[in-house]
Design a protein around this motif. Structure first.
Motif, PDB file in Angstrom:
ATOM      1  N   ILE A  72       0.797  -1.191  -0.064  1.00 60.56           N
ATOM      2  CA  ILE A  72      -0.115  -0.010  -0.036  1.00 60.56           C
ATOM      3  C   ILE A  72       0.773   1.302  -0.011  1.00 60.56           C
ATOM      4  O   ILE A  72       0.606   2.034  -0.607  1.00 60.56           O
ATOM      5  N   SER A  73       1.835   1.202   0.738  1.00 63.86           N
ATOM      6  CA  SER A  73       3.042   2.295   0.623  1.00 63.86           C
ATOM      7  C   SER A  73       3.130   2.631  -0.713  1.00 63.86           C
ATOM      8  O   SER A  73       3.355   3.719  -1.341  1.00 63.86           O
ATOM      9  N   MET A  74       3.602   1.505  -1.404  1.00 58.86           N
ATOM     10  CA  MET A  74       3.725   1.631  -2.912  1.00 58.86           C
ATOM     11  C   MET A  74       2.859   2.257  -3.816  1.00 58.86           C
ATOM     12  O   MET A  74       2.758   2.848  -4.377  1.00 58.86           O
ATOM     13  N   THR A  75       1.594   1.524  -3.647  1.00 58.36           N
ATOM     14  CA  THR A  75       0.341   1.972  -4.501  1.00 58.36           C
ATOM     15  C   THR A  75      -0.063   3.390  -4.312  1.00 58.36           C
ATOM     16  O   THR A  75      -0.347   4.204  -5.152  1.00 58.36           O
ATOM     17  N   SER A  76       0.092   3.761  -2.820  1.00 60.96           N
ATOM     18  CA  SER A  76      -0.346   5.097  -2.574  1.00 60.96           C
ATOM     19  C   SER A  76       0.731   6.191  -3.239  1.00 60.96           C
ATOM     20  O   SER A  76       0.272   7.251  -3.675  1.00 60.96           O
ATOM     21  N   SER A  77       1.897   5.789  -3.153  1.00 61.60           N
ATOM     22  CA  SER A  77       2.687   6.405  -3.892  1.00 61.60           C
ATOM     23  C   SER A  77       2.628   6.686  -5.457  1.00 61.60           C
ATOM     24  O   SER A  77       2.645   7.889  -6.060  1.00 61.60           O
ATOM     25  N   VAL A  78       2.042   5.616  -5.890  1.00 61.38           N
ATOM     26  CA  VAL A  78       1.748   5.464  -7.418  1.00 61.38           C
ATOM     27  C   VAL A  78       0.505   6.508  -7.578  1.00 61.38           C
ATOM     28  O   VAL A  78       0.232   7.415  -8.500  1.00 61.38           O
ATOM     29  N   VAL A  79      -0.711   6.299  -6.595  1.00 56.40           N
ATOM     30  CA  VAL A  79      -1.855   7.169  -6.812  1.00 56.40           C
ATOM     31  C   VAL A  79      -1.583   8.623  -6.756  1.00 56.40           C
ATOM     32  O   VAL A  79      -1.872   9.531  -7.467  1.00 56.40           O
ATOM     33  N   PHE A  80      -0.801   9.064  -5.564  1.00 55.28           N
ATOM     34  CA  PHE A  80      -0.704  10.564  -5.385  1.00 55.28           C
ATOM     35  C   PHE A  80       0.368  11.242  -6.373  1.00 55.28           C
ATOM     36  O   PHE A  80       0.151  12.148  -6.916  1.00 55.28           O
ATOM     37  N   GLY A  81       1.265  10.243  -6.620  1.00 54.28           N
ATOM     38  CA  GLY A  81       2.233  10.764  -7.616  1.00 54.28           C
ATOM     39  C   GLY A  81       1.573  10.967  -9.327  1.00 54.28           C
ATOM     40  O   GLY A  81       1.731  11.934  -9.677  1.00 54.28           O
ATOM     41  N   GLY A  89      -7.439  11.743 -11.212  1.00 57.89           N
ATOM     42  CA  GLY A  89      -7.919  10.891 -10.024  1.00 57.89           C
ATOM     43  C   GLY A  89      -8.244   9.374 -10.892  1.00 57.89           C
ATOM     44  O   GLY A  89      -7.865   8.485 -10.134  1.00 57.89           O
ATOM     45  N   LEU A  90      -9.032   9.552 -11.829  1.00 53.01           N
ATOM     46  CA  LEU A  90      -9.449   8.216 -12.667  1.00 53.01           C
ATOM     47  C   LEU A  90      -8.027   7.558 -13.131  1.00 53.01           C
ATOM     48  O   LEU A  90      -8.014   6.369 -12.940  1.00 53.01           O
ATOM     49  N   VAL A  91      -7.300   8.245 -13.579  1.00 55.51           N
ATOM     50  CA  VAL A  91      -5.962   7.744 -14.083  1.00 55.51           C
ATOM     51  C   VAL A  91      -4.915   7.020 -13.082  1.00 55.51           C
ATOM     52  O   VAL A  91      -4.647   6.102 -13.160  1.00 55.51           O
ATOM     53  N   ALA A  92      -5.043   7.855 -12.020  1.00 57.91           N
ATOM     54  CA  ALA A  92      -4.381   7.177 -10.694  1.00 57.91           C
ATOM     55  C   ALA A  92      -4.992   6.123 -10.219  1.00 57.91           C
ATOM     56  O   ALA A  92      -4.136   5.249  -9.860  1.00 57.91           O
ATOM     57  N   GLY A  93      -6.267   6.101  -9.859  1.00 58.71           N
ATOM     58  CA  GLY A  93      -6.971   4.866  -9.529  1.00 58.71           C
ATOM     59  C   GLY A  93      -6.410   3.831 -10.313  1.00 58.71           C
ATOM     60  O   GLY A  93      -6.229   2.641  -9.990  1.00 58.71           O
ATOM     61  N   ILE A  94      -6.494   3.843 -11.664  1.00 60.67           N
ATOM     62  CA  ILE A  94      -6.538   2.554 -12.632  1.00 60.67           C
ATOM     63  C   ILE A  94      -4.874   2.412 -12.713  1.00 60.67           C
ATOM     64  O   ILE A  94      -4.468   1.080 -12.580  1.00 60.67           O
ATOM     65  N   ALA A  95      -4.089   3.139 -12.567  1.00 61.99           N
ATOM     66  CA  ALA A  95      -2.569   3.049 -12.595  1.00 61.99           C
ATOM     67  C   ALA A  95      -2.110   2.105 -11.473  1.00 61.99           C
ATOM     68  O   ALA A  95      -1.025   1.285 -11.432  1.00 61.99           O
ATOM     69  N   GLN A  96      -2.701   2.220 -10.031  1.00 60.46           N
ATOM     70  CA  GLN A  96      -2.155   1.381  -9.079  1.00 60.46           C
ATOM     71  C   GLN A  96      -2.578   0.174  -9.202  1.00 60.46           C
ATOM     72  O   GLN A  96      -2.050  -0.810  -8.530  1.00 60.46           O
ATOM     73  N   THR A  97      -3.563  -0.230  -9.889  1.00 62.67           N
ATOM     74  CA  THR A  97      -4.102  -1.870 -10.005  1.00 62.67           C
ATOM     75  C   THR A  97      -3.111  -2.774 -10.190  1.00 62.67           C
ATOM     76  O   THR A  97      -2.960  -3.771  -9.294  1.00 62.67           O
ATOM     77  N   SER A  98      -2.208  -2.515 -11.150  1.00 57.44           N
ATOM     78  CA  SER A  98      -0.998  -3.398 -11.520  1.00 57.44           C
ATOM     79  C   SER A  98      -0.143  -3.799 -10.169  1.00 57.44           C
ATOM     80  O   SER A  98       0.380  -5.002 -10.307  1.00 57.44           O
ATOM     81  N   VAL A  99      -0.030  -2.576  -9.574  1.00 54.14           N
ATOM     82  CA  VAL A  99       0.964  -3.088  -8.404  1.00 54.14           C
ATOM     83  C   VAL A  99       0.092  -3.477  -7.073  1.00 54.14           C
ATOM     84  O   VAL A  99       0.822  -3.903  -6.217  1.00 54.14           O
TER      85      VAL A  99
END
Length: 296
Positions: A66-75, A104-114
């Protein structure tokens, strides 16, 4: 590229996991196991059988992922906003609501892979209701821990088994993060009368909490479907042939209302978790960029 957003998002996500994990465990058990009928009954049974440890099963791997995915989301969110702003040209003012929603839409989709591998391990471990207290008449847990669970899924279901439920996860997080960030931005704007100044601590906490509740309201049905698919076949005979069959079968057997079965607990968990997430994010991000929250 705003590196500070990736770093701040990582720490904020980890804090959010710790705050919300006990309720998340209760939510997952209610979604996937019929012996649990409600929040308090599930919490009471979990505590009596497994103790406090039962609420934190499988947290170590999600804490890392989640640390990694939250990084992906906010970044991703902040950098998407920057790209959209640059595409409009200099001097066009702050980002529009549509740009916030799309980022926000792109960020949410981007985190799925990780996120997907860590998420299915979390779900599997949370649903192990077997006690570790050593009763002789109790079955032993199938998975000994996060790493054993991860390797067992790969061995039994192949590498793609780690991505079971990835489609509903994507359909959950894309729209929910879009509304999450949009709600946060709207409330912050209301609290500051539309000025560029950021709100203070209380404003950030309020906006983050409400944003989390709105996001989970949008995401709850897909969260329910995701959990069912991730647990399908893990403890009993496989029931669902795929995403659409899962939806139709659940609606046929349990009724359409069951998709919102965990809405209340999702909102109950979302408010404090996202208060913590956004305060941590804004404070740390402000520190890394030389700002002080509420005094810009």
């Amino acid at each position: 590229m705003h590196i500070a957003d990736f770093v701040s998002g990582s720490f904020a996500g980890a804090c959010g996991v710790v705050v919300g994990y006990p309720l998340d465990t209760v939510k997952v058990r209610i979604q996937t196991q019929t012996q649990f009928t409600g929040l308090w009954q599930c919490a009471a049974v979990t505590f009596s059988k497994e103790g406090v440890h039962g609420f934190f099963k499988g947290m170590s791997l999600p804490l890392t992922t989640i640390s990694m995915t939250s990084s992906v989301v906010f970044g991703t969110y902040r950098n998407c906003l920057q790209c959209l702003s640059q595409a409009r040209g200099a001097g066009c003012g702050p980002n529009t609501k549509l740009e916030v929603f799309l980022s926000g839409l792109v960020a949410g989709i981007a985190q799925t892979s990780v996120m997907s591998p860590g998420d299915i391990v979390k779900i599997r471990l949370q649903c192990q209701t077997e006690s570790k207290r050593g009763e002789t008449n109790m079955l032993k847990p199938r998975y000994r821990g996060p790493v054993h669970c991860l390797l067992s899924i790969i061995k039994d279901e192949g590498f793609m088994g780690l991505y079971r439920g990835a489609l509903p996860l994507m359909l959950r997080d894309g729209p929910s993060f879009a509304t999450y960030f949009l709600t946060y931005a709207i409330i912050c704007e209301m609290l500051t009368d539309g000025s560029k100044k950021r709100p203070g601590w209380s404003g950030v906490m309020l906006a983050g909490g409400i944003g989390g509740m709105v996001g989970w309201t949008i995401g709850t049905p897909m969260d329910f479907i995701k959990a069912r698919l991730q647990m399908d076949g893990a403890q009993q005979t496989k029931r669902y042939k795929g995403f659409f069959h899962c939806i139709s079968e659940i609606a046929r057997v349990e009724g359409a209302g069951v998709f919102f079965k965990s809405w209340g607990i999702n909102c109950l968990r979302a408010f404090p978790v996202n208060m913590v997430v956004f305060v941590t994010y804004e404070v740390l991000n402000g520190f890394l960029q030389g700002r002080v929250l509420g005094f810009e």
